[in-house]
Motif scaffolding. Sequence first.
Motif, PDB file in Angstrom:
ATOM      1  N   GLY A 328       8.627  -1.644 -10.955  1.00 48.99           N
ATOM      2  CA  GLY A 328      10.026  -1.418 -11.250  1.00 48.99           C
ATOM      3  C   GLY A 328      10.721  -0.471 -10.303  1.00 48.99           C
ATOM      4  O   GLY A 328      11.889  -0.152 -10.494  1.00 48.99           O
ATOM      5  N   ALA A 329      10.023   0.015  -9.260  1.00 44.50           N
ATOM      6  CA  ALA A 329      10.605   0.968  -8.320  1.00 44.50           C
ATOM      7  C   ALA A 329      10.375   0.492  -6.891  1.00 44.50           C
ATOM      8  O   ALA A 329       9.425  -0.257  -6.606  1.00 44.50           O
ATOM      9  N   ASP A 330      11.267   0.920  -5.982  1.00 49.29           N
ATOM     10  CA  ASP A 330      11.050   0.670  -4.560  1.00 49.29           C
ATOM     11  C   ASP A 330       9.752   1.348  -4.127  1.00 49.29           C
ATOM     12  O   ASP A 330       9.336   2.349  -4.708  1.00 49.29           O
ATOM     13  N   GLY A 331       9.168   0.813  -3.069  1.00 51.74           N
ATOM     14  CA  GLY A 331       7.955   1.433  -2.559  1.00 51.74           C
ATOM     15  C   GLY A 331       7.621   0.955  -1.168  1.00 51.74           C
ATOM     16  O   GLY A 331       8.205  -0.018  -0.662  1.00 51.74           O
ATOM     17  N   THR A 332       6.706   1.651  -0.532  1.00 45.36           N
ATOM     18  CA  THR A 332       6.243   1.311   0.809  1.00 45.36           C
ATOM     19  C   THR A 332       4.766   0.987   0.757  1.00 45.36           C
ATOM     20  O   THR A 332       3.967   1.785   0.255  1.00 45.36           O
ATOM     21  N   TYR A 333       4.426  -0.179   1.272  1.00 45.52           N
ATOM     22  CA  TYR A 333       3.032  -0.626   1.270  1.00 45.52           C
ATOM     23  C   TYR A 333       2.526  -0.670   2.705  1.00 45.52           C
ATOM     24  O   TYR A 333       3.167  -1.257   3.586  1.00 45.52           O
ATOM     25  N   THR A 334       1.391  -0.036   2.964  1.00 49.00           N
ATOM     26  CA  THR A 334       0.808  -0.017   4.299  1.00 49.00           C
ATOM     27  C   THR A 334      -0.233  -1.114   4.430  1.00 49.00           C
ATOM     28  O   THR A 334      -1.191  -1.164   3.659  1.00 49.00           O
ATOM     29  N   VAL A 335      -0.011  -2.002   5.388  1.00 50.93           N
ATOM     30  CA  VAL A 335      -0.936  -3.097   5.658  1.00 50.93           C
ATOM     31  C   VAL A 335      -1.753  -2.731   6.889  1.00 50.93           C
ATOM     32  O   VAL A 335      -1.204  -2.399   7.937  1.00 50.93           O
ATOM     33  N   LYS A 336      -3.077  -2.801   6.771  1.00 48.79           N
ATOM     34  CA  LYS A 336      -3.980  -2.447   7.858  1.00 48.79           C
ATOM     35  C   LYS A 336      -4.817  -3.657   8.254  1.00 48.79           C
ATOM     36  O   LYS A 336      -5.379  -4.335   7.388  1.00 48.79           O
ATOM     37  N   LEU A 337      -4.914  -3.900   9.563  1.00 52.39           N
ATOM     38  CA  LEU A 337      -5.703  -5.003  10.085  1.00 52.39           C
ATOM     39  C   LEU A 337      -7.013  -4.464  10.655  1.00 52.39           C
ATOM     40  O   LEU A 337      -7.018  -3.539  11.473  1.00 52.39           O
ATOM     41  N   PHE A 338      -8.125  -5.055  10.220  1.00 49.85           N
ATOM     42  CA  PHE A 338      -9.449  -4.654  10.674  1.00 49.85           C
ATOM     43  C   PHE A 338     -10.142  -5.833  11.332  1.00 49.85           C
ATOM     44  O   PHE A 338     -10.087  -6.973  10.848  1.00 49.85           O
ATOM     45  N   LEU A 339     -10.807  -5.562  12.460  1.00 49.44           N
ATOM     46  CA  LEU A 339     -11.792  -6.469  13.043  1.00 49.44           C
ATOM     47  C   LEU A 339     -13.151  -5.821  12.834  1.00 49.44           C
ATOM     48  O   LEU A 339     -13.410  -4.730  13.354  1.00 49.44           O
TER      49      LEU A 339
END
Length: 454
Positions: A328-339
């Motif tokens: 129900g609230a704005d937010g920031t999601y961190t996407v991390k790419l791994f090899l």
Amino acid sequence: MAVLLSTVAVGVAVQPTRPVSRQVDAKPDIAVLPEALHFTNATGESEAQSFSIRNVGDAPLTVDAVAIVGPDRASFERAFDGALTLGPGDRQNVTVTFDAATARPQFATLHVLSDDPDEPQRNVWLTNTQTVAAVSPSRVLERKTLVNATLTDAEANTTQSLNISWPLTRDDVVAVDAVSFTPERTGSVTLSIATNVSRFGDVPAFALGDGTEPAGYVHVDHSIPNEQVSDVTFRIRVRKDRLAGNETGPEDVVLYRHEESGWVELPTQFVEAGETHYFFEARAPGLSDFTTGVKQAKFRITDALVIVTRISTQQGTEVLVRVRNDGGADGTYTVKLFLEETMVDRTELSIAPNGTRQATFERSFDEPGVYQVYVNERFVGNVTVESGDTVPRGTSTIGRTDTPPLETTANVSTGPPEASQATSEESVPGLGFGTTAVALLVVALSVAFSRRHR
């Protein structure tokens, strides 16, 4: 033979008894009379009345402030220039003036704040009606803070406003400062308002699907039935540090009321920010049980895939990730790419409530081999890289049943984090996996991408 016995008196010196001296700490003791001032309801005229502040203790009393609170406080004016000190037995009269701009009933509460250790706040009720309000000082019990209030001769269809804040509650995480309501019958009303950061034993659990977290609970015992009350308004406050560190702000605070259907969100308005608390007003259809909730962002990765899984060292591939915010609230999601176990890129997605964002990572490989691709902690797939200039036949993960579903989202990039791309759901249409149209679109993108890197 006669034996003479003589009695010898042995004298013992007895010291006179001295009174035992007990040192009693002197302290001030405030008395405020009368506890209510009733003004006439003469529109357009001013009326002045006085109350007295006395020090009935045996140490000096300092009166720090005399403040008027309540929705009608602008109609009342007190003559008090600042802090004053009263010696034992001293008295000070304070004049209150009422200007009746309208003929409607008006209510306010006057707070007398002092250094009395037992009663640092005394109240004087101000009104142009016959209604009398008495609010007891708050008490901290084992599981709750409790305030009792009584309204005598409350008029029907007249909004009654009660200020129930006390110094003892001013550091509470969640507290009720005032409550107003309109009774539909004339008579007396009693309220018992309890607050606690933990759920009361007989209150149903607060659990919403959008991740909203409870900050505090309010329970109101009331003598008037909910069917006979309307226009209930609460003024509440929430300590600022309760919202710190989790990307939430005062706009994410909402009051909920428990009804037969469950916890129902109430219209809640942010009023102002104080030094330690945020202040809010919320309207309710009745009394009973309430929860102050703090809305949270709640993310999940709905889709993630590697576009082409077989490439050469002269080519590259893309990883597409879609993230949804069910909270129900704005937010920031961190996407991390791994090899394998090495993070090679990352990006941040700012997502509104019930919104979806998509991110794209582009990646090329200098060495041949098989590379495992992860987004955050989720396995996405393998990329097989062959050496040479010959372009192998590419393979997409679209439609593969062995690709595990993702609960999180990712973006992939060939360059530094700033090269990552994040787009809205509408900007990359057709990321609905398993459809023929989507497969054709992604294959076309892959071919175009391969030609750019030849």
